[in-house]
Design an enzyme around this catalytic site. Structure first.
Site, PDB file in Angstrom:
ATOM      1  N   ARG A 106      -5.090  -1.181   2.488  1.00 29.73           N
ATOM      2  CA  ARG A 106      -3.204  -1.872   2.319  1.00 29.73           C
ATOM      3  C   ARG A 106      -2.631  -1.811   0.783  1.00 29.73           C
ATOM      4  O   ARG A 106      -2.071  -1.556   0.067  1.00 29.73           O
ATOM      5  CB  ARG A 106      -3.793  -3.292   2.876  1.00 29.73           C
ATOM      6  CG  ARG A 106      -3.745  -3.147   4.264  1.00 29.73           C
ATOM      7  CD  ARG A 106      -4.049  -4.692   5.325  1.00 29.73           C
ATOM      8  NE  ARG A 106      -5.000  -5.129   4.212  1.00 29.73           N
ATOM      9  CZ  ARG A 106      -4.888  -6.457   3.915  1.00 29.73           C
ATOM     10  NH1 ARG A 106      -4.084  -7.249   4.955  1.00 29.73           N
ATOM     11  NH2 ARG A 106      -5.592  -7.367   4.155  1.00 29.73           N
ATOM     12  N   ASN A 127      -2.963  -3.973   9.282  1.00 22.21           N
ATOM     13  CA  ASN A 127      -4.241  -4.341   9.595  1.00 22.21           C
ATOM     14  C   ASN A 127      -4.041  -4.286  10.463  1.00 22.21           C
ATOM     15  O   ASN A 127      -3.424  -5.596  10.971  1.00 22.21           O
ATOM     16  CB  ASN A 127      -5.603  -5.104   8.546  1.00 22.21           C
ATOM     17  CG  ASN A 127      -6.375  -4.254   7.287  1.00 22.21           C
ATOM     18  OD1 ASN A 127      -6.015  -3.195   7.267  1.00 22.21           O
ATOM     19  ND2 ASN A 127      -7.018  -5.506   7.052  1.00 22.21           N
TER      20      ASN A 127
END
Length: 90
Positions: free
Chosen positions: A18, A36
């Site tokens: 990320r 996520n």
């Protein structure tokens, strides 16, 4: 401007995916978010020009050195949310 949603599968959680996606998205100049998902994948929603989204797609197919990307699914983003920046969501 176009909006796309990418689902990234493989070893993509717990490896900084990320953060590195956020860093790359800012560099490319797209807005949207990365987060996520409970199935172990990462979802990316991005808004930008066709060439910007193509650059992001190419990067997502490799990911950071810490990740092992197995596949990326690209879909048109059908949501109504608009974005001012690229963010990391939990």
């Amino acid at each position: 401007m176009f909006k796309k949603q990418f689902q990234v599968y493989g070893v993509v959680q717990g490896v900084g995916f990320r953060y590195f996606t956020w860093k790359e998205a800012v560099k490319i100049g797209v807005v949207g978010y990365v987060k996520n998902l409970s199935d172990g994948s990462v979802s990316v929603v991005a808004q930008g020009s066709a060439s910007q989204l193509d650059a992001l797609r190419q990067w997502l197919q490799k990911g950071p050195k810490t990740a092992i990307v197995e596949r990326v699914i690209e879909l048109d983003y059908l949501g109504t949310q608009t974005f001012d920046e690229f963010s990391v969501q939990r």
